[in-house]
Every structure is written in C-alpha cells, then in structure tokens.
Design a protein around this motif. Structure first.
Motif, PDB file in Angstrom:
ATOM      1  N   THR A  13      50.782  50.770  57.757  1.00 44.21           N
ATOM      2  CA  THR A  13      49.468  50.675  58.367  1.00 44.21           C
ATOM      3  C   THR A  13      48.450  51.372  57.482  1.00 44.21           C
ATOM      4  O   THR A  13      48.687  52.491  57.018  1.00 44.21           O
ATOM      5  CB  THR A  13      49.460  51.341  59.760  1.00 44.21           C
ATOM      6  N   VAL A  39      47.749  46.351  59.692  1.00 43.16           N
ATOM      7  CA  VAL A  39      49.196  46.423  59.530  1.00 43.16           C
ATOM      8  C   VAL A  39      49.556  45.426  58.438  1.00 43.16           C
ATOM      9  O   VAL A  39      49.206  44.239  58.532  1.00 43.16           O
ATOM     10  CB  VAL A  39      49.928  46.074  60.842  1.00 43.16           C
ATOM     11  N   GLU A  48      54.137  50.557  63.890  1.00 44.08           N
ATOM     12  CA  GLU A  48      52.893  50.482  63.133  1.00 44.08           C
ATOM     13  C   GLU A  48      51.681  50.351  64.057  1.00 44.08           C
ATOM     14  O   GLU A  48      50.614  50.920  63.796  1.00 44.08           O
ATOM     15  CB  GLU A  48      52.943  49.319  62.142  1.00 44.08           C
ATOM     16  N   HIS A  51      50.422  53.615  65.306  1.00 43.83           N
ATOM     17  CA  HIS A  51      49.508  54.303  64.384  1.00 43.83           C
ATOM     18  C   HIS A  51      48.073  53.834  64.584  1.00 43.83           C
ATOM     19  O   HIS A  51      47.127  54.629  64.503  1.00 43.83           O
ATOM     20  CB  HIS A  51      49.934  54.058  62.935  1.00 43.83           C
TER      21      HIS A  51
END
Length: 417
Positions: free
Chosen positions: A242, A257, A279, A282
């Motif tokens: 990411t 991503v 991801e 995040h």
C-alpha cells in the motif's frame, strides 16, 4: 508522462541563446499575487499557461490539445505522448493539475521546470496523488508560447500505470481496479476479493474511513517496482503493498494498493483475501498511523484485522514463529522496524509479521478490542517515536514495556508451543 529524454537543441529562426540563469521562486498556486515590489515573471506565467492547457486537455479528453503543447519538432515525444494519452482514456479522473515547484532558465527560450502533477480519481480519492516530474521546454518566438521537449520522472520518483500500457478499468462495489497487461477476468476477481475485504476492514476498525479502495495491477513484478521506484528484488515474494503518507491531515496523497500479480497468483482464495484485507486495513488506519507508530503495530494490526474473522489456528497463521517457539528459539523482544525489511531474510520477515500479529492479538484477548483500537490511536497520536509506545502502554493498558513484553512471550508459548 514517460521520459523521452532531452531533445537536441535545434537552430530555429529568431531564438536567442544566453548563459543559463535561475529564475526567481515561482508563485505556483493559481490566484497568488507576486510580491508588491516585483512584477509577475513573464516566463513563469507563460509556462504555467502551457501546463494549464495540458491539464485541461486531459480532463476534456482532448488528445489533439494535449499533444499540441509538445514541440512540433519533437516527433518521437509527440508520438509517445499521444500513445500514453490513449492509455488514460478509461481512467475516471476528477482532477488533473500541475504546480511548478522550481524553474531554471537556459537562455531566453529554454527552461527546465520541476512540477508536481496532482490527480484524483472520481469517487475514490479525497486527496490527490502527487507525482514529481521534470519537464524541459522551449519557447517559439513566432507565437511566444512554450512547448515541451521532454517529460520525465523526478529523481527517485516512481512511474505511473498508464506509462506501462493501456489501463483497463474494472469497477467493484467498494473498489476500482486499474490494470495493465492482465486479463479482464483477473481484474474482476481482484475486484470481487477487494469487495469482500472492505466490509471486513470496516468491521475491524471502528473509525470512519472512505470505505473504498483503488487497486493497481501492473503486468509483472518489474512493473510494480517501477511504480514504487524501487528494485524489483524488494517485492519478489510480496503479494501487494500500500502506498500513501502517514498522518490524518486529509491533504496526504491518496492511498493505492498495488498488487504483484506474480506473487498474488500463487496464493489461494484465502491467501488473496487476507492480503487484500491486510492492505486495505492500512488504507483505513492511515489517519491514525504516524511516524510514531512502530512497524510491529501497524503491520500487526493489519494482520489482526485480516485474520480476525477467519477460522485458522495460531500455528497455521504463524508457522515460522511456531517453529521457533517449539524449538526453544522464541524471540526475546518485539520485532524492530528493521525486521520488516522486504530485502532481508524471508524467515525473519515472516516471524516479524507473525510476532506483530500476536502482539495485537494479545491486546485484543487480554484487554479487549476497544483497548486495542485506543492503543493504536494513542501511539499514532504521539508527537514522535520516542516514548509513544511506553506512554500508550501506561495510559491505555496500564502496563509497562517490560511487563507487556513478558506477557507477549508467554502468549507466544501458550498459542504456539
């Protein structure tokens, strides 16, 4: 757009050549006035006008207008720019702007501009992606306009997906997948997996976030590395990463991503879902992640969110760490940031992720999920790395680093031994 190199200087009627000079600092934002004691710089103004025409051409899907700002004599660059403009055709852009950050003149009719390209994808980006480019320009005395002669990424900067080929666009319920060199069926499968990941993340993270994600899928790991501006060797075994800046100002560049299609394809459906959920976590936690957040916490929490609703044993999730614990070689301390280096030892990297996950799992099990969220926010809200974890352990969990580490080591033994 792609760097076509600096075109050779050509003799052209009426052009003047002089020693190079650095122009005064530019007022780059639209609408700003020059200092009261200084008239606006004509060269800076005219170059901004060229870039404004270029930006407008992108948003109006006007290929001819886009290419018209390129030097008519730069045939190769014109062809490349026309091709790359076509690569962008299906990308739903909401904004596309250029901001000049530095300008150096080389005589009266040539200049080099450092510019920051900012663009947002409609319906997905609340803040623009920022891209640093270097442009060479020449002025045509016949019409007084400045034209591009070269366009390249700034030193250390990554490339853009549309530089690698025509961008295929697949829309999901919560995702927009942009791919180059992959089949539409592959992109649809990634969109479907991402559409399952987003609700999982929303269930695991109580804070408000956009709830939608842009996923980039380049043709190969080498193309992924070009997007990230790093060696391909760093990502050989990494299924996705990411991008984005930490902090919650709301002005940070939008997250992306980026999938490594080679490593991602080697995973089963379960692994692919875990990767994209990790991801996406995040993306969701970006506003509460900062330079104060240690990697074991940010990566451990992302894994905790990804595995939270999955039926897997701790040993299945953390096999490398389980082997170490059973062999009497369990870690003495929480993973350091250096343990998470992509280019390092693969087993060390796996144990670092697994250790971070179990640290977050310990907090959720012993103190409760609400405390895990509060701990994450408290660490990220600290003014700096020094003391961030210590203070959050004391104020949120009522413990010390020594006690927490001892509890974590005991937890590893009970879950993995």
């Amino acid at each position: 757009m792609a760097d076509q190199g600096r075109t050779a200087t050509r003799a052209r009627g009426g052009r003047r050549r002089a020693a190079g000079a650095v122009l005064a600092a530019l007022l780059c934002a639209a609408g700003c006035a020059a200092p009261a004691d200084k008239a606006p710089d004509t060269t800076a103004r005219d170059i901004r006008a060229t870039l404004d025409r270029r930006a407008a051409a992108v948003l109006h899907h006007d290929e001819d207008a886009y290419v018209a700002v390129v030097d008519p004599d730069a045939t190769a660059l014109r062809g490349a720019q026309r091709k790359e403009f076509g690569h962008l055709a299906d990308v739903p852009l909401a904004t596309w702007t250029y901001r000049v950050t530095d300008l150096a003149a080389h005589g009266a009719d040539r200049a080099t501009a450092d510019v920051r390209l900012g663009y947002r994808i409609e319906g997905y980006d609340s803040a623009p992606v920022s891209v640093d480019r270097v442009l060479d320009l020449e002025r045509d005395p016949a019409d007084g306009r400045w034209y591009l002669t070269a366009d390249r990424a700034a030193d250390g900067g990554g490339g853009q997906l549309w530089e690698q080929g025509r961008v295929e666009v697949v829309r999901g319920t919560y995702s927009l997948v942009l791919g180059v060199g992959r089949t539409r069926d592959e992109l649809k499968e990634i969109a479907a997996t991402e559409d399952r990941a987003v609700p999982d993340v929303s269930a695991a993270w109580p804070e408000h976030w956009a709830g939608r994600v842009v996923v980039l899928v380049p043709a190969a790991v080498t193309d992924m590395a070009e997007l990230l501006g790093s060696p391909a060797a760093n990502y050989r075994g990494i299924a996705a990463v990411t991008t984005g800046e930490t902090g919650g100002s709301g002005k940070a560049p939008a997250d992306r991503v980026i999938v490594n299609p080679e490593a991602y394809a080697m995973l089963g459906a379960f692994g692919q879902r875990v990767v994209l959920t990790h991801e996406t976590t995040h993306v969701a936690t970006r506003a509460d992640t900062s330079a104060a957040t240690p990697t074991w916490l940010s990566e451990g929490f992302a894994d905790w969110a990804a595995y939270r609703a999955q039926e897997r044993t701790a040993a299945e999730i953390a096999p490398e760490l389980a082997d170490a614990v059973r062999g009497g070689d369990g870690p003495a301390a929480l993973p350091t940031d250096e343990d998470f280096g992509f280019a390092g030892d693969a087993d060390r990297l796996a144990r670092a992720y697994e250790g971070g996950w179990l640290a977050c799992e310990l907090i959720a099990d012993h103190w409760g999920e609400a405390k895990l969220f509060a701990f994450y926010r408290a660490v990220g809200g600290h003014s700096g790395r020094d003391g961030a974890v210590e203070q959050a352990l004391h104020e949120v969990l009522g413990t010390t680093p020594q006690d927490f580490t001892a509890r974590w080591r005991e937890y590893l033994g009970s879950r993995l031994g």
